[in-house]
Motif scaffolding. Structure first.
Motif, PDB file in Angstrom:
ATOM      1  N   LYS A  96       0.825  -1.214   0.000  1.00  0.00           N
ATOM      2  CA  LYS A  96       0.000   0.000   0.000  1.00  0.00           C
ATOM      3  C   LYS A  96       0.857   1.261   0.000  1.00  0.00           C
ATOM      4  CE  LYS A  96      -3.851  -2.293   2.356  1.00  0.00           C
ATOM      5  NZ  LYS A  96      -4.713  -2.309   3.561  1.00  0.00           N
ATOM      6  N   THR A  97       1.982   1.189   0.685  1.00  0.00           N
ATOM      7  CA  THR A  97       2.900   2.330   0.709  1.00  0.00           C
ATOM      8  C   THR A  97       3.929   2.156  -0.393  1.00  0.00           C
ATOM      9  OG1 THR A  97       2.621   2.496   3.104  1.00  0.00           O
ATOM     10  CG2 THR A  97       4.502   3.648   2.130  1.00  0.00           C
ATOM     11  N   PRO A  98       4.118   3.154  -1.263  1.00  0.00           N
ATOM     12  CA  PRO A  98       5.097   3.020  -2.361  1.00  0.00           C
ATOM     13  C   PRO A  98       6.489   2.687  -1.839  1.00  0.00           C
ATOM     14  CG  PRO A  98       3.719   4.968  -2.671  1.00  0.00           C
ATOM     15  CD  PRO A  98       3.403   4.445  -1.305  1.00  0.00           C
ATOM     16  N   GLY A  99       7.082   1.671  -2.453  1.00  0.00           N
ATOM     17  CA  GLY A  99       8.436   1.291  -2.084  1.00  0.00           C
ATOM     18  C   GLY A  99       8.529   0.480  -0.811  1.00  0.00           C
ATOM     19  N   LEU A 100       7.382  -0.032  -0.291  1.00  0.00           N
ATOM     20  CA  LEU A 100       7.396  -0.803   0.951  1.00  0.00           C
ATOM     21  C   LEU A 100       6.725  -2.154   0.726  1.00  0.00           C
ATOM     22  CD1 LEU A 100       8.129  -0.774   3.989  1.00  0.00           C
ATOM     23  CD2 LEU A 100       5.765  -0.015   4.420  1.00  0.00           C
ATOM     24  N   ASN A 101       7.487  -3.238   0.896  1.00  0.00           N
ATOM     25  CA  ASN A 101       6.947  -4.607   0.825  1.00  0.00           C
ATOM     26  C   ASN A 101       6.524  -5.059   2.205  1.00  0.00           C
ATOM     27  OD1 ASN A 101       7.574  -5.430  -2.066  1.00  0.00           O
ATOM     28  ND2 ASN A 101       9.610  -4.779  -1.399  1.00  0.00           N
ATOM     29  N   ARG A 102       5.333  -5.644   2.275  1.00  0.00           N
ATOM     30  CA  ARG A 102       4.844  -6.157   3.566  1.00  0.00           C
ATOM     31  C   ARG A 102       4.208  -7.531   3.385  1.00  0.00           C
ATOM     32  NH1 ARG A 102       1.217  -2.533   4.903  1.00  0.00           N
ATOM     33  NH2 ARG A 102       2.572  -1.265   6.272  1.00  0.00           N
ATOM     34  N   PHE A 103       4.740  -8.535   4.106  1.00  0.00           N
ATOM     35  CA  PHE A 103       4.130  -9.852   4.180  1.00  0.00           C
ATOM     36  C   PHE A 103       3.470  -9.962   5.558  1.00  0.00           C
ATOM     37  CE2 PHE A 103       7.136 -10.581   0.781  1.00  0.00           C
ATOM     38  CZ  PHE A 103       6.455 -11.450  -0.058  1.00  0.00           C
ATOM     39  N   LYS A 104       2.162 -10.258   5.564  1.00  0.00           N
ATOM     40  CA  LYS A 104       1.416 -10.302   6.820  1.00  0.00           C
ATOM     41  C   LYS A 104       0.907 -11.720   7.070  1.00  0.00           C
ATOM     42  CE  LYS A 104      -1.163  -6.799   7.776  1.00  0.00           C
ATOM     43  NZ  LYS A 104      -2.284  -5.813   7.746  1.00  0.00           N
ATOM     44  N   ILE A 105       1.263 -12.256   8.237  1.00  0.00           N
ATOM     45  CA  ILE A 105       0.830 -13.602   8.639  1.00  0.00           C
ATOM     46  C   ILE A 105      -0.187 -13.484   9.766  1.00  0.00           C
ATOM     47  CG2 ILE A 105       1.568 -15.780   9.679  1.00  0.00           C
ATOM     48  CD1 ILE A 105       4.270 -15.404   8.390  1.00  0.00           C
TER      49      ILE A 105
END
Length: 450
Positions: free
Chosen positions: A438-447
């Motif tokens: 959702k934030t440009p340039g930010l990868n997020r994996f959510k468990i």
């Protein structure tokens, strides 16, 4: 024997048997009642006859004639014998019916044994001791209960006809019920027998009746879904692992050949480190695959309990030895419920999950830093965030399913297998994993874990 035939057999055997026993009991009770009622009539007849004897002489012919006229039609085919205290015959009606047991009965009658009853064929024979006005008399009556036997015969006919009718009805009803019960089962059996296990998943259609048949069909469909998933996973795993292993192994062999020719010690050490890292990655993937296969084969439930944050810290410490310049920051969202940080599962597999996600953060981070956020409210939620090139929306749909490597992985080491096993392991623990950017340039994996 088929279930339909069993139902038909048991219903047709048990219920008619119970009905027959009931009818026999009814018949026997009615027969017993007839006998007791008729014998009481015989006793009353003896007592009535004796009413006329005490006030007259035993040999008075007029009395005897009068008694005969009164009693000849009262009971059908009755032979009545009256005796005085000395057991001498004082009266016998005019009906000529032999009483062969009269002497035996007369010898048994006394003040202690005042009543004897027996049968002579269909005739009821009774003997009685009577004390009247200081005098003692003995009476023996033998008679045929024509009315009672006619009623008994009628009852017997009614019971037999009723039994036959009930038996026929039970057979027809049993056939209908057995067919009603087994037809859906036979349909499902036929569908299962002709089920094409090689084709795509085709759930068995059934009526949602909430009975055992529906439960059987539901369980079969669930089993087929799991088998289909297992076959698909096995098919893709074998295909892609064999395909992906060809290149790394070929590279390993090629690199070893280059090492043999390498004369620069620094370049040689760099190649050795690269080979070591690639070999370790392959080893972890193979170990994870074997562990997953073992759990799915035995279908054992997880019993090991461990804390998620402690597992993350262990992985972080291990990675620091390989990547000393990379920093992982772990923070807890307030309020923190420490009891929910502990889950039941397989710590080895979960460690492989965190190791894979954290190594991805290392490989794809642009600033040698990644953040891990832990929330423990209704569900346990762990987020892995790193800055770097993101995965586009079209690639996200294939990220966890098809051994896919996104466009941001170009030039990066890896075999495109890690996230598939991560998703598989998280699913086995009853959780889910998703990717966000959702934030440009930010990868997020959510468990999310229960």
């Amino acid at each position: 024997m088929k279930i339909r035939n069993k139902i038909l057999f048991y219903f047709s055997l048990i219920i008619p048997a119970i009905t027959a026993i009931t009818f026999v009991v009814i018949y026997l009770l009615f027969s017993e009642n007839r006998e007791e009622t008729f014998q009481m009539r015989q006793k009353e007849k003896i007592a009535t006859t004796l009413e006329f004897l005490p006030d007259f002489k035993e040999s008075d012919a007029e009395i005897i004639e009068t008694l005969d006229e009164m009693s000849i039609n009262e009971l059908l085919n009755e032979k009545l014998l009256l005796f005085n205290k000395d057991k001498k015959l004082i009266y016998s009606n005019i009906v000529d019916i032999p009483v062969p047991v009269s002497k035996n009965i007369l010898s048994q009658l006394n003040s202690k044994n005042k009543w004897i009853e027996t049968k002579d064929g269909l005739y009821d024979v009774v003997g009685t001791y009577i004390a009247r006005k200081g005098k003692v008399f003995y009476g023996i009556s033998k008679a045929y209960d024509d009315f009672g036997y006619s009623k008994l015969s009628y009852l017997r006919s009614v019971l037999i006809i009723t039994f036959i009718s009930i038996t026929l009805i039970i057979i027809l009803v049993s056939f209908y019920i057995s067919r009603k019960i087994t037809t859906p089962l036979e349909d499902i059996t036929a569908k299962i027998s002709s089920y094409d296990f090689t084709a795509n998943l085709q759930p068995i259609e059934f009526r949602d009746t909430k009975d055992e048949i529906a439960v059987l069909a539901t369980v079969f469909n669930e089993l087929m879904t799991r088998m289909n998933e297992a076959f698909a996973f096995q098919k893709h795993a074998i295909h892609h692992i064999s395909h992906e292993l060809k290149t790394p192994i070929a590279i390993l062999v090629s690199n070893f050949e280059r090492m043999e020719k390498e004369s620069d010690p620094a370049a040689l050490m760099n190649r050795i480190r690269n080979q070591k890292e690639d070999t370790r990655s392959l080893s972890e993937i193979i170990n994870s695959l074997l562990e997953i296969a073992k759990i799915e084969t035995t279908n054992d439930k997880f019993t090991e309990q461990f804390r998620i944050d402690e597992l993350i810290f262990d992985v972080s410490d291990n990675l620091k030895h390989v990547h000393p310049d990379f920093v992982f920051s772990v923070d807890y969202a307030e309020p923190i419920d420490e009891t929910k940080l502990e889950i039941t599962g397989n710590s080895r597999l979960m460690k492989a999950v965190f190791s894979n996600l954290m190594e991805n953060a290392i490989n794809y981070s642009s600033d040698n830093h990644a953040s891990i956020h832990i929330k423990s409210q209704e569900q346990l939620e762990i987020s892995f965030e790193n800055k770097g090139k993101i995965i586009n929306k079209q690639e996200v749909n294939y990220l966890f399913k098809h051994f896919f490597r996104g466009g941001n992985s170009k030039g990066k080491k890896g075999f495109g297998l890690g996230l598939v096993f991560v998703n598989k392991i998280i699913t086995m623990h009853g959780g889910s994993i998703e990717y966000e950017s959702k934030t440009p340039g930010l990868n997020r994996f959510k468990i999310r874990l229960p």
